[in-house]
Enzyme design. Structure first.
Site, PDB file in Angstrom:
ATOM      1  CG  ASP A   2     -30.539  -5.739  21.305  1.00 31.82           C
ATOM      2  OD1 ASP A   2     -29.624  -5.150  20.694  1.00 31.82           O
ATOM      3  OD2 ASP A   2     -30.418  -6.154  22.476  1.00 31.82           O
ATOM      4  CD  GLN A   3     -34.078 -10.073  14.374  1.00 27.92           C
ATOM      5  OE1 GLN A   3     -33.004 -10.596  14.666  1.00 27.92           O
ATOM      6  NE2 GLN A   3     -34.846 -10.566  13.422  1.00 27.92           N
TER       7      GLN A   3
END
Length: 277
Positions: free
Chosen positions: A133-134
């Site tokens: 995830d970012q």
């Protein structure tokens, strides 16, 4: 339609450079169009084909093609952090992905994604074989040819990799737990082990046996210990997300040997982020 945010799909009907076609159609300067092209915000779909990014301003799309621009000034002016090389081989490489860097691009660009940045750094193709995830940081593996990509993707798909994460969670967790709550209706298994506690928080080690989207954050929340900084499952006011990929094991597609790489412990999430490591 704002100059700072627009989407246009242009049917190509004359022999002209892509940059000129888009500048004429949008009123944007050629320099802004060129910047958008370089950063992956321009797409070309040839008749009967699939859309692909087009980056060269001198490209001349054939008549009957569709030239698309997804322009967001906010996205294009973003300056994402750069990945740090951990181990570079001929057919694959391992990187320390910092928080804020995405795993792959969107239709609005890809300059903020690790695959594009690695491709530019190494001057070779970069293929995503798994994702973070970012705002998760830590170890991430990329392939550099189709054979390695297929091999590594198969390892992740067949659960033949070993993925360990560390996170700081809310509350005091005293005993290890195996969480098997399905994620999006699919089997999901996470093994959670407490490492240390302080000030009503716990540093935990998580080994995941499946790789569902947001699995760790969902599982931690399901046992009453949401990850610190998890805006989706926990308290957004608790600071930045404290979750990192700290160890990654896989079989080397070149040598056939099993490898387990580790993030330095100084880069783990910390119970007291305001204190020196």
């Amino acid at each position: 339609m704002s100059v700072d945010n627009l989407e246009i799909h242009l049917e190509v009907d004359r022999d002209e450079k892509a940059v000129n076609l888009l500048a004429d159609a949008t009123g944007l300067s050629k320099s802004r169009v060129k910047d958008a092209m370089t950063k992956g915000a321009v797409w070309l779909r040839k008749p009967g084909g699939k859309p692909t990014r087009v980056r060269r301003a001198t490209s001349r799309p054939q008549s009957g093609s569709t030239l698309s621009l997804y322009y967001s000034a906010r996205v294009l002016t973003a300056e994402p952090p750069s990945p740090i090389p951990v181990d570079i081989k001929r057919s694959y490489s391992v990187w320390h992905k910092p928080p804020g860097l995405m795993s792959s691009g969107t239709r609005y660009g890809d300059h903020f994604a690790i695959d594009r940045q690695v491709s530019l750094q190494l001057d070779r193709p970069a293929f995503i074989v798994h994702r973070l995830d970012q705002y998760v940081w830590g170890l991430m593996l990329l392939a550099h040819n189709k054979a390695a990509s297929a091999d590594l993707s198969r390892q992740f798909g067949d659960r033949n990799t070993r993925k360990i994460y560390h996170a700081v969670v809310q509350g005091t967790l005293l005993e290890p737990k195996e969480v098997t709550t399905p994620v999006d209706g699919k089997e999901a298994i996470s093994q959670v082990r407490p490492v240390n506690t302080a000030d009503g928080r716990t540093l935990v080690e998580i080994t995941i046996l499946t790789g569902r989207r947001h699995q760790i954050r969902s599982h931690l929340a399901s046992i009453g210990h949401p990850c610190v900084g998890d805006r989706l499952h926990g308290d957004a006011s608790s600071g930045d997300l404290q979750l990192a990929s700290t160890s990654l094991g896989f079989t080397c597609p070149e040598s056939g040997e099993y490898r387990q790489l580790h993030l330095p412990s100084t880069d783990y999430p910390r119970l007291n982020p305001d204190k020196p490591a």
